[in-house]
Design a protein around this motif. Structure first.
Motif, PDB file in Angstrom:
ATOM      1  N   GLY A 103       1.482  -2.073   1.985  1.00  0.00           N
ATOM      2  CA  GLY A 103       2.094  -1.747   3.272  1.00  0.00           C
ATOM      3  C   GLY A 103       3.038  -0.567   3.169  1.00  0.00           C
ATOM      4  N   ALA A 104       3.847  -0.538   2.097  1.00  0.00           N
ATOM      5  CA  ALA A 104       4.799   0.556   1.904  1.00  0.00           C
ATOM      6  C   ALA A 104       4.077   1.873   1.641  1.00  0.00           C
ATOM      7  N   THR A 105       2.943   1.821   0.935  1.00  0.00           N
ATOM      8  CA  THR A 105       2.146   3.032   0.690  1.00  0.00           C
ATOM      9  C   THR A 105       1.617   3.591   2.009  1.00  0.00           C
ATOM     10  N   SER A 106       1.173   2.709   2.898  1.00  0.00           N
ATOM     11  CA  SER A 106       0.703   3.141   4.220  1.00  0.00           C
ATOM     12  C   SER A 106       1.842   3.787   5.006  1.00  0.00           C
ATOM     13  N   PHE A 107       2.989   3.153   4.950  1.00  0.00           N
ATOM     14  CA  PHE A 107       4.152   3.682   5.662  1.00  0.00           C
ATOM     15  C   PHE A 107       4.533   5.061   5.120  1.00  0.00           C
ATOM     16  N   GLY A 108       4.544   5.200   3.784  1.00  0.00           N
ATOM     17  CA  GLY A 108       4.909   6.468   3.168  1.00  0.00           C
ATOM     18  C   GLY A 108       3.960   7.589   3.556  1.00  0.00           C
ATOM     19  N   LEU A 109       2.658   7.287   3.623  1.00  0.00           N
ATOM     20  CA  LEU A 109       1.663   8.287   4.005  1.00  0.00           C
ATOM     21  C   LEU A 109       1.918   8.795   5.418  1.00  0.00           C
ATOM     22  N   VAL A 110       2.138   7.861   6.358  1.00  0.00           N
ATOM     23  CA  VAL A 110       2.349   8.239   7.756  1.00  0.00           C
ATOM     24  C   VAL A 110       3.693   8.943   7.920  1.00  0.00           C
ATOM     25  N   LEU A 140      -7.674   6.281  -0.176  1.00  0.00           N
ATOM     26  CA  LEU A 140      -7.431   7.116  -1.351  1.00  0.00           C
ATOM     27  C   LEU A 140      -6.007   6.949  -1.856  1.00  0.00           C
ATOM     28  N   ARG A 141      -5.043   6.923  -0.921  1.00  0.00           N
ATOM     29  CA  ARG A 141      -3.635   6.773  -1.308  1.00  0.00           C
ATOM     30  C   ARG A 141      -3.385   5.394  -1.924  1.00  0.00           C
ATOM     31  N   ILE A 142      -3.944   4.344  -1.319  1.00  0.00           N
ATOM     32  CA  ILE A 142      -3.743   2.987  -1.837  1.00  0.00           C
ATOM     33  C   ILE A 142      -4.383   2.846  -3.214  1.00  0.00           C
ATOM     34  N   PHE A 143      -5.603   3.398  -3.371  1.00  0.00           N
ATOM     35  CA  PHE A 143      -6.277   3.309  -4.665  1.00  0.00           C
ATOM     36  C   PHE A 143      -5.492   4.064  -5.728  1.00  0.00           C
ATOM     37  N   GLY A 144      -4.928   5.209  -5.354  1.00  0.00           N
ATOM     38  CA  GLY A 144      -4.121   5.981  -6.301  1.00  0.00           C
ATOM     39  C   GLY A 144      -2.902   5.210  -6.767  1.00  0.00           C
ATOM     40  N   THR A 145      -2.298   4.460  -5.845  1.00  0.00           N
ATOM     41  CA  THR A 145      -1.130   3.652  -6.203  1.00  0.00           C
ATOM     42  C   THR A 145      -1.523   2.473  -7.087  1.00  0.00           C
ATOM     43  N   MET A 146      -2.586   1.787  -6.710  1.00  0.00           N
ATOM     44  CA  MET A 146      -2.996   0.588  -7.435  1.00  0.00           C
ATOM     45  C   MET A 146      -3.557   0.892  -8.828  1.00  0.00           C
ATOM     46  N   SER A 147      -4.009   2.123  -9.035  1.00  0.00           N
ATOM     47  CA  SER A 147      -4.537   2.480 -10.352  1.00  0.00           C
ATOM     48  C   SER A 147      -3.442   2.933 -11.308  1.00  0.00           C
ATOM     49  N   ASN A 148      -2.186   2.853 -10.857  1.00  0.00           N
ATOM     50  CA  ASN A 148      -1.047   3.209 -11.714  1.00  0.00           C
ATOM     51  C   ASN A 148      -0.892   2.145 -12.802  1.00  0.00           C
ATOM     52  N   GLN A 149      -1.113   2.549 -14.044  1.00  0.00           N
ATOM     53  CA  GLN A 149      -1.059   1.586 -15.158  1.00  0.00           C
ATOM     54  C   GLN A 149       0.312   0.943 -15.317  1.00  0.00           C
ATOM     55  N   LEU A 150       1.348   1.662 -14.903  1.00  0.00           N
ATOM     56  CA  LEU A 150       2.706   1.143 -15.043  1.00  0.00           C
ATOM     57  C   LEU A 150       2.876  -0.177 -14.295  1.00  0.00           C
ATOM     58  N   LEU A 151       2.201  -0.304 -13.140  1.00  0.00           N
ATOM     59  CA  LEU A 151       2.352  -1.507 -12.322  1.00  0.00           C
ATOM     60  C   LEU A 151       1.684  -2.732 -12.949  1.00  0.00           C
ATOM     61  N   MET A 152       0.863  -2.523 -13.971  1.00  0.00           N
ATOM     62  CA  MET A 152       0.283  -3.669 -14.683  1.00  0.00           C
ATOM     63  C   MET A 152       1.360  -4.499 -15.373  1.00  0.00           C
ATOM     64  N   ALA A 153       2.522  -3.876 -15.612  1.00  0.00           N
ATOM     65  CA  ALA A 153       3.617  -4.601 -16.266  1.00  0.00           C
ATOM     66  C   ALA A 153       4.161  -5.720 -15.381  1.00  0.00           C
ATOM     67  N   VAL A 154       4.018  -5.584 -14.057  1.00  0.00           N
ATOM     68  CA  VAL A 154       4.608  -6.577 -13.143  1.00  0.00           C
ATOM     69  C   VAL A 154       4.003  -7.970 -13.353  1.00  0.00           C
ATOM     70  N   PRO A 155       2.677  -8.156 -13.242  1.00  0.00           N
ATOM     71  CA  PRO A 155       2.145  -9.514 -13.461  1.00  0.00           C
ATOM     72  C   PRO A 155       2.371 -10.022 -14.880  1.00  0.00           C
ATOM     73  N   LEU A 156       2.388  -9.117 -15.855  1.00  0.00           N
ATOM     74  CA  LEU A 156       2.590  -9.550 -17.241  1.00  0.00           C
ATOM     75  C   LEU A 156       4.014 -10.054 -17.461  1.00  0.00           C
ATOM     76  N   PHE A 157       5.010  -9.347 -16.910  1.00  0.00           N
ATOM     77  CA  PHE A 157       6.396  -9.806 -17.037  1.00  0.00           C
ATOM     78  C   PHE A 157       6.615 -11.105 -16.251  1.00  0.00           C
ATOM     79  N   VAL A 158       5.964 -11.223 -15.090  1.00  0.00           N
ATOM     80  CA  VAL A 158       6.070 -12.460 -14.306  1.00  0.00           C
ATOM     81  C   VAL A 158       5.483 -13.623 -15.102  1.00  0.00           C
ATOM     82  N   PHE A 159       4.309 -13.414 -15.694  1.00  0.00           N
ATOM     83  CA  PHE A 159       3.674 -14.449 -16.521  1.00  0.00           C
ATOM     84  C   PHE A 159       4.600 -14.852 -17.665  1.00  0.00           C
ATOM     85  N   MET A 160       5.200 -13.867 -18.330  1.00  0.00           N
ATOM     86  CA  MET A 160       6.093 -14.142 -19.452  1.00  0.00           C
ATOM     87  C   MET A 160       7.273 -15.009 -19.012  1.00  0.00           C
ATOM     88  N   GLY A 161       7.867 -14.652 -17.878  1.00  0.00           N
ATOM     89  CA  GLY A 161       9.027 -15.399 -17.405  1.00  0.00           C
ATOM     90  C   GLY A 161       8.708 -16.820 -17.012  1.00  0.00           C
TER      91      GLY A 161
END
Length: 434
Positions: free
Chosen positions: A293-300, A46-67
Motif C-alpha cells: 500500500g505504501a509503495t502505491s502511495f509513494g508512486l502516486v 513494476l514498482r511493487i515487484f521492484g520493492t518485493m524483490s529487495n533482498q534486504l526485506l527477506m530479513a523481516v520474516p527471518l528475524f520474526v521467526f527467530m524471535g
C-alpha cells in the motif's frame, strides 16, 4: 490542491477505521488513475515487484521467526529467574533484572510484541507478589519490552534501511551506543527511585537467595542461563559486525540458531513449529501488505509532484536543517500516539528522506533518531501497542490507568536520549568511524 486532497482523503479514511494497507492502496489507485490514466496499471506492478524483490526485506520474516522461536524455547523465563535472584540483595534488583533481560531479548529478537508479552507473563505476577507498585512494575516491563526497536537486530532499522536506502549494518552499529545509553538511564531511574521511595521497590528476601545459592549445581545453572542467549546474540550481531554475513544472511543464521536452542531445551516439536510458522506468517503478511500500500502511495505522490512541492515549500520557508528535523521529529512523535510505526516508516520516510538528502544530512544519524522516536509510539497513550500487549496478559487488578501513569517517566527518559542523540551526533557515528 491534488496533493492536499490526497492526504486529506487518506487521513479521513484512516479515521473511519479502514485497514491501513487497503486504504493506502485504494486511495492511491483512485488518485493514480486520474493522474496516470490506464498507464497506472502498468507502472504499479513494476514498482511493487521492484520493492518485493529487495533482498534486504527477506530479513523481516527471518528475524520474526527467530524471535517467536526464542519465545517458545523457555530460555527467557530461566534467564529472568536467575538474574532476579543474582541481583536480589540490591534494592530494585528484580526491576533491574527485567530491564536487563528485556535488553537481552531485544538483542536476540528485535520483536516488541513477543518481548512485552513474554516479560509480562513471566515477571509481572512476580513483581506484584513481591510488593512492587503496579505503576512501576508495568512501566518497567512495557519500556524494557520496546528496546527491540533500537537495539540491533531491530526490524524497524531493517525497514528504515530499505526505505532510506541506507546500509542496515551501519544502522545496527550506529544504534549500539544509543541503546546502551537508554538501558543505563532506565536502570539509573530505578536505582534512584528505590532510594527515594523504598516502600514501592522492595528487595528479595534473604531466605530465597540463600536457598538458591545452596542448590546443587548453582554455578552450572547460572552459566547455562547466560550462555544460550549470548550464543544467539553472538551468532547474529557477531556475523554482521565482523563482515561475515549481511543482515539478511545473519537473520537466517539467527533463525537457525534459535531453532537449535529450542531443540536443545527439548521444547521443539511439530506443534511448536506450527505455532511459530503461523505467527511468523501473520506478522510478516501484515508488514508486507502495508508495504504494498505504501509503495502505491509513494508512486502516486511522486507522480503528481508531491515531493517537489514539499521540497520547494521547505526551501521557501527558509527552515534550517535542524529546524526541519525538529518539525519531522515532533510530527512523528504526535503520529505515534495514533498509528503504528510500520505505517509511519512506509508513508512518511519516503517523503522526507529526499529533503534530508538535499540538506546533506547523515542518513544513518537521521534513521537512528527516527527509530528512537518511533520507539515512543509503542508507549504513548492512548494507542501505545506495548501497553495493549501488556494489558492483555496482566492480572485483572492491573488497570489501564496504572499502565498510563507508570509509563510517563520512561517516555521522558526516551525523549532525553532522543535529545542527546540529536544534539550530539557523535553518539551514533563514533563506532562507525572506528
Amino acid at each position: 490542491m491534488i496533493v492536499l486532497l490526497l492526504f486529506a482523503t487518506l487521513f479521513i479514511a484512516l479515521l473511519f477505521g479502514y485497514p491501513v494497507a487497503f486504504t493506502l492502496a485504494g486511495v492511491s489507485i483512485i488518485f493514480g488513475y486520474f493522474v496516470f490514466g490506464i498507464d497506472l496499471f502498468y507502472l504499479l506492478p513494476l514498482r511493487i515487484f521492484g520493492t518485493m524483490s529487495n533482498q534486504l526485506l527477506m530479513a523481516v520474516p527471518l528475524f520474526v521467526f527467530m524471535g517467536v522461536m526464542l519465545e517458545k524455547s523457555g530460555i527467557a523465563e530461566r534467564l529472568l529467574n536467575i538474574m532476579s535472584l543474582l541481583l536480589g540483595r540490591l534494592r530494585g534488583g528484580l526491576a533491574i533484572s527485567v530491564i536487563l533481560v528485556g535488553t537481552m531479548l531485544a538483542a536476540s529478537t528485535g520483536i516488541v510484541g513477543a518481548t512485552v508479552v513474554t516479560m509480562g507473563l513471566l515477571s509481572l505476577p512476580i513483581m506484584l507478589k513481591k510488593g512492587y507498585r503496579p505503576e512501576i512494575a508495568t512501566g518497567v516491563i512495557a519500556s524494557s519490552g520496546t528496546l527491540g526497536q533500537i537495539i540491533p537486530p531491530s526490524i524497524v532499522l531493517v525497514l528504515l534501511g530499505s526505505v532510506m536506502n541506507v546500509s542496515v549494518g551501519d544502522l545496527f552499529i550506529g544504534a549500539v551506543i544509543p541503546g546502551i545509553l537508554l538501558v543505563g538511564l532506565y536502570i539509573a531511574y530505578i536505582f534512584i527511585l528505590s532510594i527515594v521511595r523504598p516502600k514501592d521497590i522492595p528487595s528479595i528476601s534473604t531466605d530465597a537467595l540463600t536457598e538458591f545459592k545452596n542448590q546443587e549445581g548453582f554455578v552450572k545453572t547460572i552459566i547455562s542461563a547466560f550462555v544460550l542467549p549470548f550464543l544467539l546474540v553472538l551468532a547474529v550481531l557477531g556475523s554482521i559486525f565482523t563482515g561475515i554475513a549481511s543482515p539478511t544472511e545473519a537473520a537466517g543464521v539467527g533463525a537457525f540458531v534459535a531453532t537449535l536452542l529450542t531443540a536443545f531445551e527439548k521444547k521443539l516439536n511439530l506443534n511448536i513449529l506450527k505455532e511459530v510458522m503461523r505467527e511468523t506468517t501473520f506478522l510478516t503478511s501484515m508488514v508486507f501488505l502495508i508495504l504494498v500500500g505504501a509503495t502505491s502511495f509513494g508512486l502516486v505522490f511522486r507522480g503528481i509532484g508531491g515531493d517537489e512541492i514539499l521540497i520547494s515549500f521547505i526551501h521557501s520557508s527558509e527552515l534550517s536543517p535542524i529546524g526541519f528535523l525538529l518539525i519531522v521529529m515532533l510530527g512523528m512523535f504526535i503520529l505515534g500516539f495514533f498509528i503504528d510505526f510500520i505505517e509511519i516508516v512506509f508513508i512518511f520516510m519516503p517523503v522526507v528522506t529526499p529533503i534530508f538528502q538535499a540538506y546533506d544530512m547523515n542518513l544513518v544519524w537521521v534513521a537512528i533518531l527516527v527509530s528512537l522516536n518511533l520507539q515512543t509510539s509503542f508507549l504513548t497513550p492512548p494507542f501505545g501497542f506495548s501497553l495493549f500487549y501488556l494489558k492483555g496478559v496482566a492480572p485483572p487488578s492491573v488497570r489501564t490507568s496504572h499502565l498510563y501513569r507508570g509509563i510517563i517517566p520512561f517516555i521522558l527518559i526516551q525523549l532525553l536520549v532522543l535529545s542527546i542523540v540529536m544534539f550530539f551526533p557523535e553518539v551514533v557515528t563514533f563506532l562507525g568511524s572506528q
